[in-house]
Design a protein around this motif. Structure first.
Motif, PDB file in Angstrom:
ATOM      1  N   ALA A   1       1.120  -1.707   0.009  1.00 50.17           N
ATOM      2  CA  ALA A   1       0.339  -0.201   0.221  1.00 50.17           C
ATOM      3  C   ALA A   1       0.853   1.456   0.094  1.00 50.17           C
ATOM      4  CB  ALA A   1      -0.735   0.265   1.033  1.00 50.17           C
ATOM      5  N   ALA A   2       2.214   1.065   0.540  1.00 50.27           N
ATOM      6  CA  ALA A   2       2.936   2.483   1.157  1.00 50.27           C
ATOM      7  C   ALA A   2       4.019   2.282  -0.701  1.00 50.27           C
ATOM      8  CB  ALA A   2       4.039   2.813   1.982  1.00 50.27           C
ATOM      9  N   ASP A   3       4.028   1.526  -0.906  1.00 60.26           N
ATOM     10  CA  ASP A   3       4.447   1.478  -2.428  1.00 60.26           C
ATOM     11  C   ASP A   3       3.779   1.986  -2.963  1.00 60.26           C
ATOM     12  OD1 ASP A   3       7.266   0.150  -0.838  1.00 60.26           O
ATOM     13  OD2 ASP A   3       6.382  -1.909  -2.026  1.00 60.26           O
ATOM     14  N   LEU A   4       2.431   1.470  -3.864  1.00 65.56           N
ATOM     15  CA  LEU A   4       1.733   2.350  -4.437  1.00 65.56           C
ATOM     16  C   LEU A   4       1.378   4.185  -4.166  1.00 65.56           C
ATOM     17  CD1 LEU A   4      -0.814  -0.971  -4.753  1.00 65.56           C
ATOM     18  CD2 LEU A   4      -0.105  -0.411  -6.253  1.00 65.56           C
ATOM     19  N   ALA A   5       1.006   4.196  -3.048  1.00 65.72           N
ATOM     20  CA  ALA A   5       1.168   5.720  -2.353  1.00 65.72           C
ATOM     21  C   ALA A   5       1.426   6.172  -3.070  1.00 65.72           C
ATOM     22  CB  ALA A   5       0.336   5.806  -0.991  1.00 65.72           C
TER      23      ALA A   5
ATOM     24  N   ARG B   1      -2.612   9.462   3.474  1.00 67.11           N
ATOM     25  CA  ARG B   1      -4.604   9.410   3.417  1.00 67.11           C
ATOM     26  C   ARG B   1      -4.713   7.848   2.886  1.00 67.11           C
ATOM     27  NH1 ARG B   1      -7.128  13.860   3.573  1.00 67.11           N
ATOM     28  NH2 ARG B   1      -7.273  13.863   5.515  1.00 67.11           N
ATOM     29  N   ALA B   2      -3.786   7.913   1.795  1.00 67.30           N
ATOM     30  CA  ALA B   2      -3.663   7.189   0.401  1.00 67.30           C
ATOM     31  C   ALA B   2      -3.565   5.737   1.488  1.00 67.30           C
ATOM     32  CB  ALA B   2      -2.418   7.786  -0.784  1.00 67.30           C
ATOM     33  N   GLU B   3      -2.399   5.579   2.108  1.00 68.19           N
ATOM     34  CA  GLU B   3      -1.905   4.197   2.382  1.00 68.19           C
ATOM     35  C   GLU B   3      -2.713   4.075   3.971  1.00 68.19           C
ATOM     36  OE1 GLU B   3       1.594   6.298   3.361  1.00 68.19           O
ATOM     37  OE2 GLU B   3       0.302   7.044   1.935  1.00 68.19           O
TER      38      GLU B   3
END
Length: 670
Positions: free
Chosen positions: A267-271, A280-282
């Motif tokens: 999730a952090a990589d995608l954000a 907020r994204a992750e």
């Protein structure tokens, strides 16, 4: 009786339906923003979801739909009844669906003083608004981008915290307001501010179904529903019941789903790949993946789940990567950039037939100290001015332009138009709130009555129904729409003829001129080439005159960039003296290769003019770079934007939608 089209009967729009279902399972996701054109089942899907969801148990007579089994989240009304010894009785109702109209006022949304109770009992009591009625339900806002920003703020704050806190008219009140916020919008009508856009958990773009067979099926289903809704609902009853049971089961499983470290890292990589601002994204990605796993009857979320929900979460948070700094040849690190050959600005053939010479033109980068170009248009070989060939380029076809709506500020402005909402010192405009300030004879009757109501038992009425004293008087705060003033600063030098730059530039400018005419904006245009700049178009509302002047503008000669910027500054300043209500925006369209000064060196003159423009806080600037990326791209316009503290865009972004959005963003920062 109004019948609701079944959720399971909707054909297509799978991403939108998934986003709505995931929010129904887990309201902590933050709601859904659906972007798309008319007739794409946006409203139908929201109403169908509310009808699909299982009924909820609420306290009978509670205005906030409190859960009788959740004593920790009872509203003050229920707590007051319990303290008085009343018994809590529960009833079952359908999930509330609240339509929030764009014309709603703040007191109707968040709640206000109960006027009747105050007059009758002489005490203040809170009257719940729309947010109380929406607790444990769905708030649906059609055209949310047209809703006043302070109302959007209130909605998003309540949706994120689950509580609505009201402090107004001597009342402090808090009640539960946990709801699913669903907003729909047509991007052609304008955008939400980025700060508000980010607060929506999901964003889903929708388009009409293109497959002919699917379109026929949609039409036939709708016809069948309209002809006999009861029979149609009966045909889909088993599908609706099955989907309802799946949602209930997923809700029960949700808090047992684990999100391992590997999934969080994904999730952090995608954000990070999306260049999403903040964290907020992750956070939403992790919640969305957990919800998706529960929906699919799994107790562990995976990195693949993160990827499947990434587009829902990141669509409206994705940002463009900043362009890399221009690469300079190694030789230029040790010496001043070479002066451009005179032939480049003085072609023997028309500019559109001559290849572009980036190296010669690139020698005037502010950052590299290269604005010191000769302040003469004479040929070193012949000692006399060369004949400059000029070409008149036609404009591209105008683009369809989105609505440009500048954000409001605290300044009271007069004027007329259809563009920007602003506070107005006159009695014209829409009444949005009340104030204690008494500057105009514009009585806010409702707010005045609410202020006076609690004191009626103590006051002598002397035959009047309500005794109003001076301290009760409230005045109206009004808003209206006004136009704006855009000044285009167009580079018409020879380098604009290369690669049809002027064709694209004229097309984009014409698009904005047409839109400005429709919105009753005032527009001016300054062109610079050769040795000087001229006001091509004084401030006007005439799109016909603007189109003629733009079509007749020739291209050729050297680049007096400082003169063009100074002339635009003078036009903007003169307009501010005549009409201080409209803050000008200078839109500079150039490659930044200024090689003609105002009497001194081009670099020093340009720096001086840029500082002059920057010091005038009411004048904003935007620089559109027409230089193509390449090995010998010197980033001159980027240096100009830095000196002006302006927004910067490349020529590839010189399309109507992008440029118009840039204008809206800059005006919104005032």
């Amino acid at each position: 009786m109004r019948y609701v089209y079944p959720f399971t009967a909707i054909i297509g729009q799978e991403e939108m339906k998934l986003a709505l279902i995931l929010n129904a399972i887990n309201p902590r996701l933050g709601g859904v923003l659906v972007r798309g054109e008319k007739g794409t089942a946006k409203s139908t899907a929201v109403r169908a979801l509310a009808a699909l969801l299982p009924e909820i148990e609420v306290v009978a007579g509670c205005p906030c739909n409190c859960d009788p089994r959740d004593a920790a989240r009872l509203c003050p009304f229920c707590l007051e009844r319990l303290a008085a010894g009343e018994e809590i009785v529960s009833v079952t109702i359908r999930v509330p669906l609240v339509d929030l109209p764009v014309s709603a006022t703040e007191d109707r949304v968040v709640g206000s003083l109960d006027l009747e109770y105050a007059v009758r009992h002489g005490r203040r009591r809170f009257e719940p608004g729309i947010l109380a009625r929406a607790n444990r339900g769905i708030v649906y806002v059609d055209e949310v981008n047209l809703l006043d920003d302070h109302l959007v703020d209130a909605l998003l704050d309540a949706a994120a915290s689950g509580v609505n806190v009201v402090e107004r008219e001597g009342i402090t009140f808090a009640h539960p307001a946990a709801f699913i916020l669903v907003g729909t919008m047509n991007p052609e009508e304008g955008e939400l501010r980025p700060q508000l856009l980010d607060r929506f958990g999901f964003c889903v773009p929708v388009e009409g179904v293109n497959d002919p067979a699917a379109r026929v099926a949609i039409a036939r289903r709708r016809e069948a529903f309209d002809n006999d809704p009861l029979e149609f609902l009966a045909a889909f009853a088993s599908r609706e019941a099955g989907l309802r049971e799946e949602i209930v089961r997923a809700r029960a499983l949700l808090f047992h789903v684990e999100v391992p470290a590997a999934a969080v890292r994904r999730a952090a990589d995608l954000a990070a790949e999306a260049l999403a601002a903040g964290h907020r994204a992750e956070i939403v990605l992790a919640q969305a993946a957990r919800t998706l796993a529960a929906w699919e009857r799994r107790e562990t979320a995976t990195p693949e789940d993160m990827e499947r929900v990434a587009e829902l979460v990141l669509y409206h948070r994705r940002r463009e990567a900043p362009p890399p700094p221009p690469e300079q040849p190694e030789e230029q690190e040790l010496q001043e950039p070479p002066e451009p050959p005179e032939e480049e600005e003085q072609p023997d053939e028309p500019p559109h037939t001559q290849p572009e010479n980036d190296q010669g033109e690139g020698s005037s980068d502010i950052a590299a100290g290269g604005y010191d170009q000769p302040n003469s248009n004479s040929s070193p070989e012949h000692g006399a001015p060369a004949v400059v060939a000029e070409t008149v380029f036609a404009a591209d076809e105008p683009f369809r332009v989105k609505r440009i709506e500048y954000e409001r500020d605290r300044v009271l402005r007069k004027g007329s138009g259809r563009r920007s909402r602003t506070r107005t010192p006159t009695k014209a405009g829409r009444y949005v709130r009340a104030t204690l300030r008494r500057e105009r004879d514009d009585l806010a009757f409702d707010a005045t009555l609410r202020a006076a109501a609690p004191f009626q038992k103590q006051r002598a009425r002397d035959g009047v129904a309500v005794a109003v004293e001076s301290q009760d008087i409230r005045e109206k705060v009004r808003e209206k729409r006004i136009g704006n003033f855009l000044v285009f600063v167009v580079d018409a030098s020879g380098s604009m003829g290369a690669q049809q730059r002027m064709v694209a530039a004229k097309g984009a400018v014409l698009s904005l001129l047409l839109d400005a005419y429709q919105k009753r904006d005032r527009v001016g245009m300054v062109a610079f080439k050769g040795e000087h700049a001229e006001v091509l178009l004084p401030p006007t509302n005439s799109v016909e005159l603007a189109e003629r002047r733009l079509a007749e503008l020739p291209t050729g000669g050297r680049t007096p960039l400082a003169a063009g910027l100074l002339k635009a500054y003078e036009v903007a300043r003169a307009h501010l003296f005549k009409d201080p209500n409209l803050s000008p925006l200078l839109i500079v369209i150039s490659d930044g290769r200024g090689n003609v000064g105002l009497g001194g060196g081009p670099r020093e003159d340009l720096r001086r003019v840029a500082a002059l423009v920057h010091e005038e806080a009411r004048i904003k600037t935007l620089v559109v770079d027409v230089e193509k990326d390449g090995f010998l791209s010197f980033g001159l316009a980027r240096g100009l934007a830095a000196a002006l503290d302006a927004e910067y865009y490349k020529i590839e972004d010189l399309k109507a939608d992008t440029l118009v959005e840039a204008v809206r963003t800059i005006q919104g920062r005032r």
